[in-house]
Design a protein around this motif. Structure first.
Motif, PDB file in Angstrom:
ATOM      1  N   ASP A  72      -0.524   4.320 -43.001  1.00 25.55           N
ATOM      2  CA  ASP A  72      -1.082   3.883 -44.191  1.00 25.55           C
ATOM      3  C   ASP A  72      -2.454   3.455 -44.052  1.00 25.55           C
ATOM      4  OD1 ASP A  72      -1.522   2.576 -46.503  1.00 25.55           O
ATOM      5  OD2 ASP A  72       0.494   1.676 -46.768  1.00 25.55           O
ATOM      6  N   ASN A  73      -3.341   4.218 -44.773  1.00 24.17           N
ATOM      7  CA  ASN A  73      -4.804   4.047 -44.512  1.00 24.17           C
ATOM      8  C   ASN A  73      -5.179   2.893 -45.087  1.00 24.17           C
ATOM      9  OD1 ASN A  73      -5.283   6.081 -42.581  1.00 24.17           O
ATOM     10  ND2 ASN A  73      -5.288   7.581 -44.366  1.00 24.17           N
ATOM     11  N   ARG A  74      -4.613   2.423 -46.172  1.00 25.18           N
ATOM     12  CA  ARG A  74      -5.056   1.308 -47.087  1.00 25.18           C
ATOM     13  C   ARG A  74      -4.434  -0.050 -46.223  1.00 25.18           C
ATOM     14  NH1 ARG A  74      -1.592   2.307 -52.319  1.00 25.18           N
ATOM     15  NH2 ARG A  74      -0.214   2.558 -50.699  1.00 25.18           N
ATOM     16  N   LYS A  75      -3.625   0.016 -45.266  1.00 26.50           N
ATOM     17  CA  LYS A  75      -3.208  -1.138 -44.807  1.00 26.50           C
ATOM     18  C   LYS A  75      -3.784  -1.069 -43.298  1.00 26.50           C
ATOM     19  CE  LYS A  75       1.056  -1.805 -47.652  1.00 26.50           C
ATOM     20  NZ  LYS A  75       2.534  -1.969 -47.491  1.00 26.50           N
ATOM     21  N   ASN A  76      -4.490   0.031 -42.790  1.00 27.36           N
ATOM     22  CA  ASN A  76      -4.937   0.077 -41.630  1.00 27.36           C
ATOM     23  C   ASN A  76      -3.712   0.105 -40.724  1.00 27.36           C
ATOM     24  OD1 ASN A  76      -7.490   0.356 -42.321  1.00 27.36           O
ATOM     25  ND2 ASN A  76      -7.625  -1.546 -42.644  1.00 27.36           N
ATOM     26  N   THR A  77      -2.530   0.885 -40.948  1.00 27.23           N
ATOM     27  CA  THR A  77      -1.322   0.723 -40.175  1.00 27.23           C
ATOM     28  C   THR A  77      -0.815   2.113 -39.623  1.00 27.23           C
ATOM     29  OG1 THR A  77      -0.775  -1.409 -41.144  1.00 27.23           O
ATOM     30  CG2 THR A  77       1.055  -0.456 -40.204  1.00 27.23           C
ATOM     31  N   VAL A  78      -0.289   1.829 -38.417  1.00 33.88           N
ATOM     32  CA  VAL A  78       0.523   3.127 -38.080  1.00 33.88           C
ATOM     33  C   VAL A  78       1.830   2.519 -37.833  1.00 33.88           C
ATOM     34  CG1 VAL A  78      -0.189   2.697 -35.508  1.00 33.88           C
ATOM     35  CG2 VAL A  78       0.668   4.996 -36.405  1.00 33.88           C
ATOM     36  N   TYR A  79       2.927   3.685 -38.050  1.00 35.18           N
ATOM     37  CA  TYR A  79       4.361   3.354 -37.732  1.00 35.18           C
ATOM     38  C   TYR A  79       4.725   4.599 -36.818  1.00 35.18           C
ATOM     39  CZ  TYR A  79       3.430   0.963 -42.227  1.00 35.18           C
ATOM     40  OH  TYR A  79       3.201   0.074 -43.362  1.00 35.18           O
ATOM     41  N   LEU A  80       5.907   3.950 -36.269  1.00 34.01           N
ATOM     42  CA  LEU A  80       6.812   5.053 -35.337  1.00 34.01           C
ATOM     43  C   LEU A  80       8.299   4.486 -35.714  1.00 34.01           C
ATOM     44  CD1 LEU A  80       6.646   7.084 -33.152  1.00 34.01           C
ATOM     45  CD2 LEU A  80       6.924   5.525 -31.664  1.00 34.01           C
ATOM     46  N   GLN A  81       8.985   5.468 -36.517  1.00 38.25           N
ATOM     47  CA  GLN A  81      10.287   5.631 -36.778  1.00 38.25           C
ATOM     48  C   GLN A  81      10.975   6.096 -35.687  1.00 38.25           C
ATOM     49  OE1 GLN A  81      11.502   7.459 -40.459  1.00 38.25           O
ATOM     50  NE2 GLN A  81      13.538   6.403 -40.379  1.00 38.25           N
ATOM     51  N   MET A  82      11.822   5.235 -34.832  1.00 36.95           N
ATOM     52  CA  MET A  82      12.564   5.957 -33.834  1.00 36.95           C
ATOM     53  C   MET A  82      14.032   6.034 -34.030  1.00 36.95           C
ATOM     54  SD  MET A  82      10.374   3.966 -30.622  1.00 36.95           S
ATOM     55  CE  MET A  82      11.078   2.802 -31.110  1.00 36.95           C
ATOM     56  N   THR A  83      14.774   7.059 -34.142  1.00 35.39           N
ATOM     57  CA  THR A  83      16.088   7.203 -34.210  1.00 35.39           C
ATOM     58  C   THR A  83      16.842   8.014 -33.016  1.00 35.39           C
ATOM     59  OG1 THR A  83      15.883   9.551 -35.333  1.00 35.39           O
ATOM     60  CG2 THR A  83      15.623   7.608 -36.739  1.00 35.39           C
ATOM     61  N   THR A  84      18.060   7.673 -33.004  1.00 34.66           N
ATOM     62  CA  THR A  84      18.764   8.395 -31.939  1.00 34.66           C
ATOM     63  C   THR A  84      18.334   8.000 -30.592  1.00 34.66           C
ATOM     64  OG1 THR A  84      19.139  10.191 -33.481  1.00 34.66           O
ATOM     65  CG2 THR A  84      19.948  10.631 -31.239  1.00 34.66           C
ATOM     66  N   LEU A  85      18.144   6.656 -30.398  1.00 33.56           N
ATOM     67  CA  LEU A  85      17.560   6.237 -29.219  1.00 33.56           C
ATOM     68  C   LEU A  85      18.272   6.492 -27.795  1.00 33.56           C
ATOM     69  CD1 LEU A  85      15.724   3.098 -30.626  1.00 33.56           C
ATOM     70  CD2 LEU A  85      14.556   4.869 -29.355  1.00 33.56           C
ATOM     71  N   LYS A  86      17.664   6.748 -26.704  1.00 34.69           N
ATOM     72  CA  LYS A  86      18.245   7.137 -25.575  1.00 34.69           C
ATOM     73  C   LYS A  86      17.974   6.164 -24.547  1.00 34.69           C
ATOM     74  CE  LYS A  86      17.967  11.899 -26.592  1.00 34.69           C
ATOM     75  NZ  LYS A  86      17.489  13.270 -26.029  1.00 34.69           N
ATOM     76  N   PRO A  87      18.768   5.890 -23.524  1.00 30.30           N
ATOM     77  CA  PRO A  87      18.135   4.751 -22.475  1.00 30.30           C
ATOM     78  C   PRO A  87      16.763   5.253 -21.846  1.00 30.30           C
ATOM     79  CG  PRO A  87      20.532   5.385 -22.311  1.00 30.30           C
ATOM     80  CD  PRO A  87      20.018   6.021 -23.269  1.00 30.30           C
ATOM     81  N   GLU A  88      16.575   6.397 -21.786  1.00 25.53           N
ATOM     82  CA  GLU A  88      15.297   7.097 -21.240  1.00 25.53           C
ATOM     83  C   GLU A  88      13.973   6.500 -22.100  1.00 25.53           C
ATOM     84  OE1 GLU A  88      18.021   8.964 -21.557  1.00 25.53           O
ATOM     85  OE2 GLU A  88      17.457  10.794 -21.898  1.00 25.53           O
ATOM     86  N   ASP A  89      14.295   6.164 -23.518  1.00 29.15           N
ATOM     87  CA  ASP A  89      13.209   5.781 -24.178  1.00 29.15           C
ATOM     88  C   ASP A  89      12.591   4.445 -23.993  1.00 29.15           C
ATOM     89  OD1 ASP A  89      14.702   7.523 -27.080  1.00 29.15           O
ATOM     90  OD2 ASP A  89      13.082   8.135 -25.842  1.00 29.15           O
ATOM     91  N   THR A  90      13.592   3.563 -22.965  1.00 28.09           N
ATOM     92  CA  THR A  90      13.074   2.310 -22.704  1.00 28.09           C
ATOM     93  C   THR A  90      11.746   2.542 -22.043  1.00 28.09           C
ATOM     94  OG1 THR A  90      15.498   1.505 -22.383  1.00 28.09           O
ATOM     95  CG2 THR A  90      13.853   0.418 -21.346  1.00 28.09           C
ATOM     96  N   ALA A  91      10.784   1.508 -22.660  1.00 23.62           N
ATOM     97  CA  ALA A  91       9.293   1.449 -22.042  1.00 23.62           C
ATOM     98  C   ALA A  91       8.713   0.416 -22.839  1.00 23.62           C
ATOM     99  CB  ALA A  91       8.671   2.904 -22.205  1.00 23.62           C
ATOM    100  N   ALA A  92       7.678  -0.056 -22.300  1.00 21.04           N
ATOM    101  CA  ALA A  92       6.598  -0.989 -23.408  1.00 21.04           C
ATOM    102  C   ALA A  92       5.839   0.357 -24.043  1.00 21.04           C
ATOM    103  CB  ALA A  92       5.613  -1.452 -22.583  1.00 21.04           C
ATOM    104  N   TYR A  93       5.695   0.143 -25.494  1.00 18.84           N
ATOM    105  CA  TYR A  93       5.153   0.953 -26.467  1.00 18.84           C
ATOM    106  C   TYR A  93       3.761   0.316 -26.800  1.00 18.84           C
ATOM    107  CZ  TYR A  93       9.244   3.984 -26.600  1.00 18.84           C
ATOM    108  OH  TYR A  93      10.203   4.822 -26.355  1.00 18.84           O
ATOM    109  N   TYR A  94       2.606   1.122 -26.785  1.00 16.42           N
ATOM    110  CA  TYR A  94       1.274   0.665 -27.001  1.00 16.42           C
ATOM    111  C   TYR A  94       0.846   1.607 -28.322  1.00 16.42           C
ATOM    112  CZ  TYR A  94       1.471  -1.265 -22.444  1.00 16.42           C
ATOM    113  OH  TYR A  94       1.845  -2.066 -21.455  1.00 16.42           O
TER     114      TYR A  94
END
Length: 118
Positions: A72-94
């Motif tokens: 959303d450029n008006r809000k200077n924001t980026v989103y990440l929608q994560m679905t069907t999560l797996k244990p291998e998705d475990t991490a620190a997200y930056y």
């Protein structure tokens, strides 16, 4: 000085969903590309998804079809929608943003933990 504030991480069971957001504040002219990276302990940071100023998005093969990046450029924001999560998705997200270049990330968030239990 520019600051990126991330939110939305946490603990979720495998198959569940989480939504991350990252908002930029401070003084800057424009935001070019935005992205999410992740890093597991003792492993290299990897690109998860990125989105260009025009809205074109690209994903790591491991998350294609499960994760969606948006901005959303008006809000200077980026989103990440994560679905069907797996244990291998475990991490620190930056989150990261390119302010002075269209092919580099020069501002980074502090990182937010995502843990997926099996």
């Amino acid at each position: 000085q520019v600051h990126l504030e991330e939110s939305g991480g946490g603990l979720v069971q495998a198959g569940g969903s989480l939504n991350l957001s990252c908002t930029a504040s401070g003084s800057f002219f424009r935001i070019n590309q935005m992205a999410w990276f992740r890093q597991e302990p003792e492993k290299q940071r990897e690109l998860v998804a990125e989105i260009l100023s025009g809205g074109i998005a690209d994903y790591a093969e491991s998350v294609k079809g499960r994760f969606t990046i948006s901005r959303d450029n008006r809000k200077n924001t980026v989103y990440l929608q994560m679905t069907t999560l797996k244990p291998e998705d475990t991490a620190a997200y930056y989150c990261a943003m390119g302010l002075t270049s269209t092919n580099a990330y020069d501002v980074w968030g502090q990182g937010i933990q995502v843990t997926v239990s099996s």
